[in-house]
Scaffold this motif. Sequence first.
Motif, PDB file in Angstrom:
ATOM      1  N   LEU A 182      42.250  53.561  84.515  1.00 34.68           N
ATOM      2  CA  LEU A 182      41.148  53.187  83.633  1.00 34.68           C
ATOM      3  C   LEU A 182      40.432  54.430  83.105  1.00 34.68           C
ATOM      4  O   LEU A 182      39.886  55.217  83.888  1.00 34.68           O
ATOM      5  CB  LEU A 182      40.150  52.313  84.401  1.00 34.68           C
ATOM      6  N   LEU A 183      40.432  54.573  81.784  1.00 33.82           N
ATOM      7  CA  LEU A 183      39.704  55.670  81.161  1.00 33.82           C
ATOM      8  C   LEU A 183      38.687  55.086  80.200  1.00 33.82           C
ATOM      9  O   LEU A 183      38.954  54.096  79.511  1.00 33.82           O
ATOM     10  CB  LEU A 183      40.673  56.618  80.455  1.00 33.82           C
ATOM     11  N   ALA A 271      48.263  58.390  79.667  1.00 35.59           N
ATOM     12  CA  ALA A 271      47.273  59.297  80.260  1.00 35.59           C
ATOM     13  C   ALA A 271      47.741  60.740  80.123  1.00 35.59           C
ATOM     14  O   ALA A 271      46.945  61.645  79.818  1.00 35.59           O
ATOM     15  CB  ALA A 271      47.053  58.941  81.735  1.00 35.59           C
ATOM     16  N   ARG A 272      49.044  60.968  80.318  1.00 32.42           N
ATOM     17  CA  ARG A 272      49.585  62.320  80.158  1.00 32.42           C
ATOM     18  C   ARG A 272      49.396  62.803  78.709  1.00 32.42           C
ATOM     19  O   ARG A 272      48.964  63.925  78.461  1.00 32.42           O
ATOM     20  CB  ARG A 272      51.072  62.331  80.506  1.00 32.42           C
ATOM     21  N   GLN A 278      47.725  64.624  72.685  1.00 32.95           N
ATOM     22  CA  GLN A 278      48.740  64.078  71.778  1.00 32.95           C
ATOM     23  C   GLN A 278      48.446  62.653  71.336  1.00 32.95           C
ATOM     24  O   GLN A 278      49.329  61.992  70.785  1.00 32.95           O
ATOM     25  CB  GLN A 278      50.111  64.150  72.451  1.00 32.95           C
ATOM     26  N   ILE A 279      47.236  62.163  71.623  1.00 33.59           N
ATOM     27  CA  ILE A 279      46.888  60.828  71.100  1.00 33.59           C
ATOM     28  C   ILE A 279      45.926  61.030  69.937  1.00 33.59           C
ATOM     29  O   ILE A 279      44.840  61.583  70.098  1.00 33.59           O
ATOM     30  CB  ILE A 279      46.250  59.932  72.190  1.00 33.59           C
ATOM     31  N   GLU A 280      46.348  60.585  68.779  1.00 38.49           N
ATOM     32  CA  GLU A 280      45.566  60.715  67.548  1.00 38.49           C
ATOM     33  C   GLU A 280      44.196  60.067  67.730  1.00 38.49           C
ATOM     34  O   GLU A 280      44.102  58.906  68.123  1.00 38.49           O
ATOM     35  CB  GLU A 280      46.342  60.031  66.409  1.00 38.49           C
ATOM     36  N   VAL A 299      48.985  61.099  87.222  1.00 42.30           N
ATOM     37  CA  VAL A 299      50.126  61.123  86.292  1.00 42.30           C
ATOM     38  C   VAL A 299      51.364  61.693  86.997  1.00 42.30           C
ATOM     39  O   VAL A 299      52.476  61.208  86.824  1.00 42.30           O
ATOM     40  CB  VAL A 299      49.773  61.964  85.041  1.00 42.30           C
ATOM     41  N   ARG A 300      51.135  62.694  87.847  1.00 42.18           N
ATOM     42  CA  ARG A 300      52.243  63.316  88.578  1.00 42.18           C
ATOM     43  C   ARG A 300      52.617  62.567  89.838  1.00 42.18           C
ATOM     44  O   ARG A 300      53.430  63.056  90.637  1.00 42.18           O
ATOM     45  CB  ARG A 300      51.861  64.755  88.970  1.00 42.18           C
TER      46      ARG A 300
END
Lengths: 302, 302
Positions: A182-183, A271-272, A278-280, A299-300
Amino acid sequence: MLPFTGSPLDRRSDKRNDPAWVAERLVGARILPLWQGQVLLTGSPVLKAAAVPLEVAQTLVTPQGVMVFLGLEEGDLGETRAIFAFDVSGSVDAPEMLKSFGAFHDLRTASLLLRHKDLAILSQAKGMIEWHSRNGFCPRCGAKTEVADAGTKRVCPLCGTEHFPRTDPAVIMLATYGERCLLARNVNWTPDFYSCLAGFMEPGESIEEAVRRELQEESGIAVGNVRYCASQPWPFPAALMMGCYAEAESDALTLDPTEIADAVWMTREEARALLEGQIEGRRGPIKSAIAWHLIDGWVRGR
Amino acid sequence: MLPFTGSPLDRRSDKRNDPAWVAERLVGARILPLWQGQVLLTGSPVLKAAAVPLEVAQTLVTPQGVMVFLGLEEGDLGETRAIFAFDVSGSVDAPEMLKSFGAFHDLRTASLLLRHKDLAILSQAKGMIEWHSRNGFCPRCGAKTEVADAGTKRVCPLCGTEHFPRTDPAVIMLATYGERCLLARNVNWTPDFYSCLAGFMEPGESIEEAVRRELQEESGIAVGNVRYCASQPWPFPAALMMGCYAEAESDALTLDPTEIADAVWMTREEARALLEGQIEGRRGPIKSAIAWHLIDGWVRGR
């Protein structure tokens, strides 16, 4: 090791209350000037803390300007040297007078370009100097307080109360539900910024309880297991961020509109991509913040 | 779940800043009176928080006596009821006036006899009331501050600064070296009392760094791995204890005589006997303290 941690200094709490010992340490010390919340930096492309000679710093300190002993540092030749922070905020000319040593910068903005150990030392310096600037009076009796123990505490001459620097414990957490995290975007953030939820602890709570309360209040999710991950001092102005992972029991969101403008469940890939810019139209936390490390760790697969 | 945690209250931070909502909640609320640092208790052998009717509490509150909204509680029939703490310290007669409801006790002493959830609620109550008693003035400008948001913050009418309750993060740690753990006696403790080492965090540290610094300063041992275990609010007066296990890299001790009177490496058998009160002339921590739980967890191999 997280940014803002890893200070190499020995704080010598056993000695800093001895004025004679402190006065001796001032000779040959590295003096870090702070000016109106900013720190003096030099170097390119990697920034370093800029020190100035004692004689120069002393000409810039006004009666309100506090001097703080930060600790002892081991030099390249094994010698020990003291580091002090000086508040030169009262000198309007300080940036001009010190330009041969460096330039004043905002510490948060500079955090990505600073050497790891310098960031930790400057974080302590900024936290201490700003604590003094906000705490000139005794909260118990209202009298003017005085600096003591080389700037590491204040004492009230009227009621005798000792005052130590305040650090506000706060929780910051990445809630996960299966393969998504969740972000959220706080109403006070820029419209493209997404990060972990966070909040200050209240009296009478454990860390884990504060994580559950904040997630419930801000996003409406109930939380099962909470796992502490790491902590980071965050001197903007005086927080200790305690980073946790929290397992959500459902993904249904009920946002608190006074706090949270938007919240999104993201996959590891999303999320990465957010962390990598890289998300516009969406930005993630800066790499020096513990939020970045919580998200990156998940993420890892950690 | 550790003692002092596990409060069932919903703090309703979204509503407590609405005076009309708070005034409505006062009707039929449970009022917990606090008097000169002590809490009102009733029952035997298990103690419970004693509540008094609003009309009674109001007769005892002096102009200096603060009222704090603690949260909403679910009653036995599913109804919600508000809980408030009232500071009746200004009424010398309070113990006599309230004796039909209960008797005032020291919370730390009573902590072992109190119901778990009542201990958590009273811990919040005591922490909040004592914060008000120590913070009547603005540390920034020295003016008298005013109570706001149902007693959950104070505001300076002169400079406008908002002040929130202070919680001081502290680390408490059980250092281990192979099959032994380190228990120590502070110079300020009674001569028979042994417990974990502990200390307040300083600005610019992570939890793990504070653990390493405190152990180095007080016992001279270098520490490798540090593992967070649990946290506990400790309202004497306003600490958050963060409990950790710390792996010592050697068992050679160099005690700081200004802080530590004695320190002993104990086997699991010895530590267990200390907790059970079976070592002649030595006492361990009380069972409500996180120190007891850190030692007990290690003794049990956790």
